[in-house]
Design an enzyme around this catalytic site. Structure first.
Site, PDB file in Angstrom:
ATOM      1  N   TYR A 152    -103.850   4.285   2.207  1.00  0.00           N
ATOM      2  CA  TYR A 152    -105.056   3.874   2.946  1.00  0.00           C
ATOM      3  C   TYR A 152    -104.882   4.115   4.438  1.00  0.00           C
ATOM      4  CZ  TYR A 152    -108.499   0.740   5.071  1.00  0.00           C
ATOM      5  OH  TYR A 152    -109.515   0.205   5.853  1.00  0.00           O
ATOM      6  N   ALA A 154    -102.683   5.967   6.094  1.00  0.00           N
ATOM      7  CA  ALA A 154    -102.485   7.373   6.441  1.00  0.00           C
ATOM      8  C   ALA A 154    -103.803   8.139   6.385  1.00  0.00           C
ATOM      9  CB  ALA A 154    -101.460   8.003   5.513  1.00  0.00           C
ATOM     10  N   SER A 155    -104.630   7.848   5.390  1.00  0.00           N
ATOM     11  CA  SER A 155    -105.914   8.554   5.275  1.00  0.00           C
ATOM     12  C   SER A 155    -106.860   8.134   6.398  1.00  0.00           C
ATOM     13  CB  SER A 155    -106.549   8.301   3.911  1.00  0.00           C
ATOM     14  OG  SER A 155    -106.799   6.924   3.696  1.00  0.00           O
TER      15      SER A 155
END
Length: 252
Positions: A152, A154-155
């Site tokens: 989550y 990182a995105s």
């Protein structure tokens, strides 16, 4: 509301992620302020109920599907003529320790949280009215990752960089990244393993990552709508990054 800095009456608004949480609250608040709303989300049964209440249209949409995004945006634009605001609140939050996060989970998180948001902008670009505003919900914790939600965070970090590129290549657009802190009344924990969450909560508490109080979902939604009104009323400026964090000292 007559104040131009809060008025969105008549605005044609597409809310993506409207079946629950911030998107759901924002759609209801937008309707209450006199906006015309179109709603999109994956859970069409929930969305249809809301659309009926708000005299709006509901569109089933999985934002990991680029073709579906194009079809929904084109359909809404055909109904409205143009779009005055696009709000993207869809998100997937897989809870897993990083060594247990498989490739499929990583790719899906990026497809929804980062690439999906960008493709919504791409699809909406030809349909945006003058002084249109795009709000994209991100995470207040980018750069301060918590255990158990690596995909989550990182995105969302990737999303932030994508939005910087949109602003760099399209400075004429009002693209606002809304960095949202912990908020009550969302479904972020839906489907998470309870035992894992208990362990993660202990880890977050030890690291001081759990606020004493969360923001109210309706306050977050209203604040985001006000960003639309302010941006449309002041088209020569844009609040390109806005942080909405809990005000923990409030008595409410």
């Amino acid at each position: 509301m007559s104040d131009r800095h809060s008025n969105i009456a008549g605005a044609r608004v597409l809310v993506i992620g409207a079946s629950s949480g911030i998107g759901h609250a924002l759609a209801k608040a937008a309707h209450a302020r006199g906006a015309r709303v179109a709603l999109a989300a994956r859970r069409i049964h929930l969305l249809s109920e809301l659309a009926e209440q708000l005299d709006g249209a509901a569109y089933e949409l999985d934002v990991s599907d680029p073709r579906a995004i194009e079809q929904v945006v084109d359909a809404v634009a055909a109904e409205f003529g143009q779009l005055d605001a696009v709000v993207f609140t869809s998100a997937v939050v897989p809870f897993a320790l990083i060594e247990e996060t498989d490739v499929t989970t990583w790719l899906h998180a990026y497809a929804v949280n980062a690439v999906g948001a960008s493709h919504v902008l791409r699809a909406a670009l030809p349909h945006l009215a003058d002084d249109a505003v795009t709000l994209v919900a991100s995470s207040h914790d980018v750069g301060r990752p918590r255990a158990g939600v690596a995909a989550y965070h990182a995105s969302k970090a990737a999303l932030d960089e994508i939005l910087r590129s949109w602003r760099a290549e399209h400075p004429e657009l009002a693209v606002i990244r809304v960095s949202v802190g912990p908020t009550d009344g969302t479904e972020i924990l839906r489907g998470a393993d309870r035992d894992l969450l208990a362990d993660l909560y202990r880890s977050w508490a030890q690291e001081g990552q759990i606020p004493s109080k969360m923001s109210a979902v309706n306050d977050v939604a209203d604040a985001m709508l006000s960003l639309i009104a302010v941006s449309r009323a002041n088209p020569s400026v844009v609040s390109d990054i806005v942080h909405l964090a809990p005000r923990t000292g409030t008595s409410r």
